[in-house]
Design an enzyme around this catalytic site. Structure first.
Site, PDB file in Angstrom:
ATOM      1  N   CYS A   2       0.822  -1.209   0.000  1.00 33.08           N
ATOM      2  CA  CYS A   2       0.000   0.000   0.000  1.00 33.08           C
ATOM      3  C   CYS A   2       0.857   1.261   0.000  1.00 33.08           C
ATOM      4  O   CYS A   2       1.975   1.266   0.503  1.00 33.08           O
ATOM      5  CB  CYS A   2      -0.877   0.025   1.239  1.00 33.08           C
ATOM      6  SG  CYS A   2      -1.856  -1.455   1.445  1.00 33.08           S
ATOM      7  N   ARG A  27       5.282   0.192  -6.039  1.00 36.30           N
ATOM      8  CA  ARG A  27       5.206  -0.607  -4.817  1.00 36.30           C
ATOM      9  C   ARG A  27       4.240  -1.783  -4.983  1.00 36.30           C
ATOM     10  O   ARG A  27       4.255  -2.707  -4.181  1.00 36.30           O
ATOM     11  CB  ARG A  27       4.721   0.264  -3.648  1.00 36.30           C
ATOM     12  CG  ARG A  27       5.694   1.344  -3.262  1.00 36.30           C
ATOM     13  CD  ARG A  27       5.072   2.296  -2.287  1.00 36.30           C
ATOM     14  NE  ARG A  27       4.776   1.669  -1.017  1.00 36.30           N
ATOM     15  CZ  ARG A  27       5.481   1.833   0.096  1.00 36.30           C
ATOM     16  NH1 ARG A  27       6.524   2.623   0.085  1.00 36.30           N
ATOM     17  NH2 ARG A  27       5.156   1.240   1.203  1.00 36.30           N
ATOM     18  N   TRP A  71      -3.030  -2.785  -1.525  1.00 32.90           N
ATOM     19  CA  TRP A  71      -2.613  -4.140  -1.866  1.00 32.90           C
ATOM     20  C   TRP A  71      -3.355  -5.022  -0.865  1.00 32.90           C
ATOM     21  O   TRP A  71      -3.058  -5.017   0.316  1.00 32.90           O
ATOM     22  CB  TRP A  71      -1.102  -4.257  -1.706  1.00 32.90           C
ATOM     23  CG  TRP A  71      -0.500  -5.528  -2.224  1.00 32.90           C
ATOM     24  CD1 TRP A  71      -0.225  -5.842  -3.520  1.00 32.90           C
ATOM     25  CD2 TRP A  71      -0.048  -6.635  -1.442  1.00 32.90           C
ATOM     26  NE1 TRP A  71       0.358  -7.088  -3.591  1.00 32.90           N
ATOM     27  CE2 TRP A  71       0.478  -7.593  -2.329  1.00 32.90           C
ATOM     28  CE3 TRP A  71      -0.047  -6.928  -0.079  1.00 32.90           C
ATOM     29  CZ2 TRP A  71       1.003  -8.802  -1.902  1.00 32.90           C
ATOM     30  CZ3 TRP A  71       0.477  -8.141   0.349  1.00 32.90           C
ATOM     31  CH2 TRP A  71       0.997  -9.067  -0.572  1.00 32.90           C
ATOM     32  N   ASN A  97      -1.836   2.074   5.899  1.00 30.13           N
ATOM     33  CA  ASN A  97      -0.949   0.966   5.502  1.00 30.13           C
ATOM     34  C   ASN A  97      -0.684   0.139   6.742  1.00 30.13           C
ATOM     35  O   ASN A  97      -0.429   0.714   7.803  1.00 30.13           O
ATOM     36  CB  ASN A  97       0.411   1.479   5.029  1.00 30.13           C
ATOM     37  CG  ASN A  97       0.336   2.141   3.687  1.00 30.13           C
ATOM     38  OD1 ASN A  97      -0.710   2.178   3.073  1.00 30.13           O
ATOM     39  ND2 ASN A  97       1.459   2.680   3.252  1.00 30.13           N
ATOM     40  N   GLY A  98      -0.631  -1.168   6.598  1.00 30.64           N
ATOM     41  CA  GLY A  98      -0.337  -2.017   7.752  1.00 30.64           C
ATOM     42  C   GLY A  98      -1.521  -2.921   8.035  1.00 30.64           C
ATOM     43  O   GLY A  98      -2.410  -3.091   7.189  1.00 30.64           O
ATOM     44  N   GLU A 478      19.315 -16.154  -7.797  1.00 30.54           N
ATOM     45  CA  GLU A 478      18.826 -14.824  -8.180  1.00 30.54           C
ATOM     46  C   GLU A 478      18.312 -14.834  -9.625  1.00 30.54           C
ATOM     47  O   GLU A 478      17.290 -14.228  -9.944  1.00 30.54           O
ATOM     48  CB  GLU A 478      19.952 -13.800  -7.975  1.00 30.54           C
ATOM     49  CG  GLU A 478      19.689 -12.395  -8.488  1.00 30.54           C
ATOM     50  CD  GLU A 478      18.505 -11.693  -7.843  1.00 30.54           C
ATOM     51  OE1 GLU A 478      17.903 -12.237  -6.896  1.00 30.54           O
ATOM     52  OE2 GLU A 478      18.151 -10.593  -8.307  1.00 30.54           O
ATOM     53  N   LYS A 482      14.541 -13.885 -10.728  1.00 28.72           N
ATOM     54  CA  LYS A 482      14.227 -12.814 -11.689  1.00 28.72           C
ATOM     55  C   LYS A 482      13.275 -13.337 -12.757  1.00 28.72           C
ATOM     56  O   LYS A 482      12.299 -12.677 -13.096  1.00 28.72           O
ATOM     57  CB  LYS A 482      15.489 -12.271 -12.370  1.00 28.72           C
ATOM     58  CG  LYS A 482      16.380 -11.382 -11.541  1.00 28.72           C
ATOM     59  CD  LYS A 482      15.831 -10.022 -11.200  1.00 28.72           C
ATOM     60  CE  LYS A 482      15.052 -10.013  -9.938  1.00 28.72           C
ATOM     61  NZ  LYS A 482      15.680  -9.887  -8.692  1.00 28.72           N
ATOM     62  N   GLU A 485       9.720 -13.960 -11.292  1.00 31.40           N
ATOM     63  CA  GLU A 485       9.014 -12.737 -10.903  1.00 31.40           C
ATOM     64  C   GLU A 485       8.385 -12.007 -12.074  1.00 31.40           C
ATOM     65  O   GLU A 485       7.262 -11.556 -11.991  1.00 31.40           O
ATOM     66  CB  GLU A 485      10.000 -11.746 -10.271  1.00 31.40           C
ATOM     67  CG  GLU A 485      10.349 -11.989  -8.859  1.00 31.40           C
ATOM     68  CD  GLU A 485      11.155 -10.822  -8.306  1.00 31.40           C
ATOM     69  OE1 GLU A 485      10.664 -10.137  -7.425  1.00 31.40           O
ATOM     70  OE2 GLU A 485      12.290 -10.602  -8.778  1.00 31.40           O
ATOM     71  N   HIS A 501      21.551 -35.091  -7.355  1.00 35.08           N
ATOM     72  CA  HIS A 501      20.874 -35.718  -6.211  1.00 35.08           C
ATOM     73  C   HIS A 501      19.348 -35.605  -6.310  1.00 35.08           C
ATOM     74  O   HIS A 501      18.660 -35.768  -5.315  1.00 35.08           O
ATOM     75  CB  HIS A 501      21.361 -35.086  -4.900  1.00 35.08           C
ATOM     76  CG  HIS A 501      22.816 -35.323  -4.653  1.00 35.08           C
ATOM     77  ND1 HIS A 501      23.329 -36.556  -4.293  1.00 35.08           N
ATOM     78  CD2 HIS A 501      23.888 -34.499  -4.757  1.00 35.08           C
ATOM     79  CE1 HIS A 501      24.641 -36.474  -4.163  1.00 35.08           C
ATOM     80  NE2 HIS A 501      25.000 -35.227  -4.438  1.00 35.08           N
ATOM     81  N   LYS A 600       6.778  -3.849  -4.359  1.00 27.73           N
ATOM     82  CA  LYS A 600       8.182  -3.458  -4.289  1.00 27.73           C
ATOM     83  C   LYS A 600       8.702  -3.597  -2.871  1.00 27.73           C
ATOM     84  O   LYS A 600       9.793  -4.086  -2.641  1.00 27.73           O
ATOM     85  CB  LYS A 600       8.340  -2.011  -4.775  1.00 27.73           C
ATOM     86  CG  LYS A 600       9.760  -1.492  -4.732  1.00 27.73           C
ATOM     87  CD  LYS A 600      10.643  -2.258  -5.698  1.00 27.73           C
ATOM     88  CE  LYS A 600      12.105  -1.877  -5.608  1.00 27.73           C
ATOM     89  NZ  LYS A 600      12.953  -2.901  -6.237  1.00 27.73           N
TER      90      LYS A 600
END
Ligand code: M6R
Length: 605
Positions: A2, A27, A71, A97-98, A478, A482, A485, A501, A600
């Site tokens: 948010c 974000r 969000w 927010n929260g 990483e 990427k 995402e 394995h 974000k």
């Protein structure tokens, strides 16, 4: 996550709110809303979807307003659950927010007292609590409401009863107050304020700020006045623009040579083979007492911590561990005051990382931060640390912050190493090589057309395996992150030696592998792993050191990187990973800077 923007001054509030919210789009959000007041009249708009689809907001007049990008956490994605939220009489307006953890009990109580709720959110209880406690003083009503609340919040509240002020408050969620000339702002993130002011104050947790057009006043939740100093943000506006790049992510990938230069500036002395990070606030004697280093982070920052572990163990022989912030808080902390904890976070606002940091600090252990955002919670609440100076990272997929973090960790490894094991010549070599990294990154970026072409060949595969060893194992992780995402393609990463394995069972001609194999101490071993894939007809894209031409007959595609020291390879090998993911996502037409379901800065635990 948010975002919040608030404005009070002489301009049309709705324009500034919409502009600020657009700046916070990176974000991540699923719906948005604004409310503004003029002549005590309140108007508002709330919508699901992107702000760019907003249509005409001209009807929302007035010079004071608050806005929000949501969000979803409590309650589905819908217009009614989008913020702002109101009390029964629509006199009090709240953005938040929260998470209000005890909202269910509060809501039940408020309903029994006759309050009527319109949404399924936790936030709406705040508006009704303010209504309940209002007795001619908005700040006091907000303060009393917050005394009832458990959980986290960054809020902005306004009311038709006192149309000359916004009351903002914070506990565990980011909040910043922007100070202008005859106008003031509130936001969850400095990015929203960039075109308007560089002067800000950072309220602390459990503080409320009453903001008028010409001033502000800060009190604690216990109603004690506090003085907060006005500080300057040093980011340049131009850095938050896309310029001619189609996406922020691509722009940020191409900024990486400069990111490394910024992170190194004034910190490395090649002639002496030394490095010094002044922000650590630790003397050489204190550094020498460190017996163990624990990295705490999430996502990409966690992988930077993994690289840091290898670097520090290599240079300084200090045992290191890397912990997921989201796990650490829930397990026994088995390190003590001889340990140094490094929390790594681009935003400095990741809720899991902050929660872990606080838990460690509670035990009296020293915590340093590696962050990109000056004034962020982690930057303010750690005992010292390193700013990576990468400039605002807008693309949700972290790229330049990762490279900035690894550069900072290489400097730290050099500083520790020279205090402990490393000779002058070894230190000199690392320092000199670090200085050459920007031009070497540029050489890889200059191959972007070739990497785009390779991306086209792999476009139609649904699964990828990323493999690397030692310093390049975190880069495999990483690279896979990427790709997942931003392209929504399944990818997983393994240490190349682990592949036999289990994951090898997946390999056939439709399951390509990305091998990160520079010519280093584990080259031969990793080539054996590659042979195991080849024997099963798996396609191979290899990243290796330039001049290693022999491999061309064994693999399907190769990207060459310049030679460097083994410990610095991640700074180079990650670049083709970023570009490959970017081009695959671009060819698939994905929303690269704002991938679905992602935020974000993840400000909820
Ligand atoms: O701001 P932080 O570095 O604390 O963020 C941590 C993760 O949420 C972040 O790295 C995330 O994994 C990114 N989307 C990766 O691209």
């Amino acid at each position: 996550m948010c975002g919040i923007v608030g404005y009070i001054g002489g301009k049309k509030a709705s324009s500034i709110l919409v502009d600020g919210l657009k700046r916070l789009e990176y974000r991540g959000y699923d719906s948005w809303g604004i409310a503004a007041m003029g002549n005590k009249k309140l108007s508002y708009a709330k919508k699901v979807g992107r702000i760019s689809q907003s249509g005409d907001l001209a009807k929302i007049g007035g010079n004071i307003g608050i806005g929000h990008t949501r969000w979803a956490t409590h309650g589905g994605v819908s217009n009614k659950n989008a913020h702002p939220h109101f009390d029964c009489s629509k006199k009090f307006v709240v953005v938040h927010n929260g998470i209000i953890e005890n909202f269910a009990g509060l809501k039940k109580q408020l309903i029994s007292e006759g309050h009527k709720f319109e949404s399924d959110t936790d936030t709406e209880v705040l508006a009704h609590l303010v209504e309940k406690y209002y007795d001619g003083d908005l700040k006091e009503a907000v303060r009393r409401a917050l005394l009832e609340v458990d959980g986290t919040y960054g809020i902005a509240v306004m009311s038709t009863m006192e149309p000359d002020k916004i009351v903002a408050a914070k506990h565990g969620s980011p909040l910043i107050i922007g100070i202008g000339d005859d106008e003031n702002f509130v936001a969850s993130d400095a990015t929203a304020l960039m075109p308007y002011t560089k002067k800000v104050i950072y309220p602390e947790d459990n503080e409320l700020v009453e903001i008028t057009k010409d001033g502000f006043c800060t009190v604690t939740i216990d109603d004690k006045k506090v003085d907060r100093k006005v500080q300057e943000i040093d980011w340049e506006q131009g850095l938050a623009e896309k310029n001619d790049y189609p996406h922020f992510m691509l722009k940020e990938i191409f900024e990486q040579p400069q990111v490394v230069r910024n992170a190194l500036a004034g910190r490395v002395i090649p002639t002496e083979g030394l490095a010094h990070l002044g922000g650590l606030n630790m003397s050489p004697e204190e550094l020498l007492k460190v017996k163990r280093i624990v990295f705490v982070a999430c996502g990409t920052a966690y992988y930077a911590g993994m690289v840091g572990k290898y670097m520090i163990e290599e240079c300084a022989s200090i045992p290191c561990e890397v912990e997921f912030a989201s796990e650490l808080r829930y397990k026994r902390i088995l390190f003590d005051k001889d340990s140094l904890v490094l929390v790594v976070s681009q935003s400095g606002e990741t809720a899991d990382t902050i929660a872990a940091m606080k838990e460690i600090q509670r035990k009296g252990i020293k915590v340093l931060g590696i962050s990109n955002v000056v004034g962020s919670t982690i930057a303010r609440e750690t005992d010292g640390g390193v700013f990576i100076h990468a400039g605002p990272e807008i693309g949700v997929a972290s790229t330049k912050a990762f490279v900035g973090q690894i550069t900072a960790l290489a400097i730290l490894a050099l500083e520790f190493g020279r205090l402990k094991n490393l000779s002058f010549m070894e230190g000199k070599r690392i320092a000199e090589e670090l200085k050459k990294i920007p031009e070497k990154i540029q050489k890889i970026l200059d191959q972007s057309d070739k990497i785009e072409e390779i991306a086209g060949k792999y476009l139609n595969h649904d699964n990828f395996l990323y493999l690397g060893r030692r310093f390049n194992f975190p880069i495999a992780l990483e690279g896979a992150l990427k790709l997942k995402e931003i392209s929504y393609v399944h990818a997983e990463a393994y240490s190349a030696g682990e592949m036999k394995h289990g994951p090898i069972a997946l390999i056939d001609e439709n399951f390509p592998s990305i091998f990160i194999v520079p010519k280093d101490s584990v080259y031969d071993k990793t080539i054996s792993n590659m042979e195991e894939i080849r024997a099963r007809k798996g396609k191979i894209l290899m990243v290796t050191t330039e001049g290693n031409l022999d491999v061309e007959k064994y693999v399907d595609d190769v990207v060459y990187i310049p030679e460097t020291l083994e410990m610095l390879e991640p700074l180079l090998t990650v670049i083709p990973m970023q570009l490959l993911a970017y081009y695959i996502a671009a060819m698939k037409g994905r929303d690269i800077d704002k991938p679905r379901n992602l935020a974000k800065s993840v400000t909820v635990e």
